[in-house]
Design an enzyme around this catalytic site. Sequence first.
Site, PDB file in Angstrom:
ATOM      1  N   HIS A 149     -12.524  55.596   2.389  1.00 23.85           N
ATOM      2  CA  HIS A 149     -12.811  55.421   3.819  1.00 23.85           C
ATOM      3  C   HIS A 149     -12.804  56.777   4.532  1.00 23.85           C
ATOM      4  O   HIS A 149     -13.667  57.057   5.363  1.00 23.85           O
ATOM      5  CB  HIS A 149     -11.740  54.552   4.482  1.00 23.85           C
ATOM      6  CG  HIS A 149     -11.641  53.154   3.955  1.00 23.85           C
ATOM      7  ND1 HIS A 149     -10.568  52.716   3.228  1.00 23.85           N
ATOM      8  CD2 HIS A 149     -12.476  52.096   4.073  1.00 23.85           C
ATOM      9  CE1 HIS A 149     -10.731  51.440   2.920  1.00 23.85           C
ATOM     10  NE2 HIS A 149     -11.892  51.029   3.412  1.00 23.85           N
ATOM     11  N   ASP A 195     -20.017  49.800  -2.127  1.00 24.88           N
ATOM     12  CA  ASP A 195     -20.525  48.434  -1.966  1.00 24.88           C
ATOM     13  C   ASP A 195     -22.037  48.546  -1.814  1.00 24.88           C
ATOM     14  O   ASP A 195     -22.565  48.461  -0.705  1.00 24.88           O
ATOM     15  CB  ASP A 195     -19.884  47.798  -0.736  1.00 24.88           C
ATOM     16  CG  ASP A 195     -18.369  47.806  -0.842  1.00 24.88           C
ATOM     17  OD1 ASP A 195     -17.829  46.942  -1.538  1.00 24.88           O
ATOM     18  OD2 ASP A 195     -17.736  48.723  -0.275  1.00 24.88           O
TER      19      ASP A 195
HETATM   20  P1  AMP Z   1     -13.965  48.046   3.464  1.00 22.67           P
HETATM   21  O1  AMP Z   1     -12.757  48.434   4.253  1.00 22.67           O
HETATM   22  O2  AMP Z   1     -13.679  47.684   2.047  1.00 22.67           O
HETATM   23  O3  AMP Z   1     -14.836  47.044   4.181  1.00 22.67           O
HETATM   24  O4  AMP Z   1     -14.841  49.365   3.363  1.00 22.67           O
HETATM   25  C1  AMP Z   1     -15.274  50.033   4.531  1.00 22.67           C
HETATM   26  C2  AMP Z   1     -16.315  51.043   4.142  1.00 22.67           C
HETATM   27  O5  AMP Z   1     -15.747  51.989   3.223  1.00 22.67           O
HETATM   28  C3  AMP Z   1     -17.527  50.413   3.432  1.00 22.67           C
HETATM   29  O6  AMP Z   1     -18.708  51.053   3.890  1.00 22.67           O
HETATM   30  C4  AMP Z   1     -17.244  50.729   1.982  1.00 22.67           C
HETATM   31  O7  AMP Z   1     -18.408  50.797   1.197  1.00 22.67           O
HETATM   32  C5  AMP Z   1     -16.583  52.074   2.090  1.00 22.67           C
HETATM   33  N1  AMP Z   1     -15.793  52.386   0.893  1.00 22.67           N
HETATM   34  C6  AMP Z   1     -14.833  51.606   0.324  1.00 22.67           C
HETATM   35  N2  AMP Z   1     -14.372  52.194  -0.803  1.00 22.67           N
HETATM   36  C7  AMP Z   1     -15.061  53.348  -0.949  1.00 22.67           C
HETATM   37  C8  AMP Z   1     -15.056  54.395  -1.934  1.00 22.67           C
HETATM   38  N3  AMP Z   1     -14.250  54.359  -2.988  1.00 22.67           N
HETATM   39  N4  AMP Z   1     -15.903  55.434  -1.769  1.00 22.67           N
HETATM   40  C9  AMP Z   1     -16.748  55.474  -0.703  1.00 22.67           C
HETATM   41  N5  AMP Z   1     -16.804  54.524   0.247  1.00 22.67           N
HETATM   42  C10 AMP Z   1     -15.964  53.479   0.128  1.00 22.67           C
END
Ligand code: AMP
Length: 291
Positions: A37, A157
């Site tokens: 994030h 994702d």
């Molecule tokens: P989430 O909190 O899981 O909904 O993720 C929020 C954002 O962070 C989304 O755009 C995800 O694709 C991105 N994200 C989550 N994990 C990663 C990672 N390991 N590397 C890059 N972006 C990430």
Amino acid sequence: MLVARSIDEFNVFRSELTRYGERLSFVPTMGFLHRGHLSLVQLARKRGERSVVSIFVNPTQFNDRRDFDSYPIDLPRDLKMLEAEGVDLVFVPTVSEIYGPEIEGDEREFQSWIDVTSLSVPFEGRSRPGHFRGVATVVAILFNIVRPYVAIFGEKDFQQVRLIEKLVEDLKLQVQIIRGPIVREADGLAMSSRNIRLAPEAREAAQRLSAGLFAAREAVRSGESDAAKLTELVRGELSKSSLIVPDYVSLVDERSLTEIPRVRNPSRILLAAQVGGVRLLDNIALGIEQV
Ligand code: AMP
């Protein structure tokens, strides 16, 4: 750092931040932040707009109530991390603020769902019915509230970022979407808020997901381009642990996310697997090197 908990509060802070015509860059999250994030936040901060991060565990994108109820939350820690990154404004709405008040049990009056038709069908869409309807809808709502100039989504994702690109293209939403690369742990495991649920043996086994994808990328570099051979290579790596139950391993065209028989530019292997009962996603870009 400003923290808004309602749309009204957000609007007041937004006016302050954009008083001299400043634009906003936006990173939507579900919290329990990690370096993945933060890499998106850093991309936002580098651009020079005012930065906004939302933290909202969106109930409508969980098809499994237990998954929603057990989603990790640590708001004080998240706010500290975002403050340290120099974020200008954090939006932490309640469920009622986004979907209206509860009328009965879990029921709400909300009726205006967004379906990105084809891109939400395969892969995560098949395994998690309704998931992408929830994602597309909440992202559209957040874009309407935040009114960002750019929004940044992780390639972690991949189906989600493609779906959002399509949503923006089709509905002519006036926001530019930027992709951030996957951030990984030292052993290759893609960072995820769900990784904390992995028991020690499952955490050990989980590195096979990225190991399989890296092996496929090496094979492509050595001249292999056949989808069946490449996905077999990944599955072979996954099968080395009895804790891993693969859901899908597929070579797809990056734009349409349809399966393809051979590597082309740009293509990607998408992968989902249960590891010790925790569902993990990963993917890797594969392309034919042009010389
Ligand atoms: P989430 O909190 O899981 O909904 O993720 C929020 C954002 O962070 C989304 O755009 C995800 O694709 C991105 N994200 C989550 N994990 C990663 C990672 N390991 N590397 C890059 N972006 C990430």
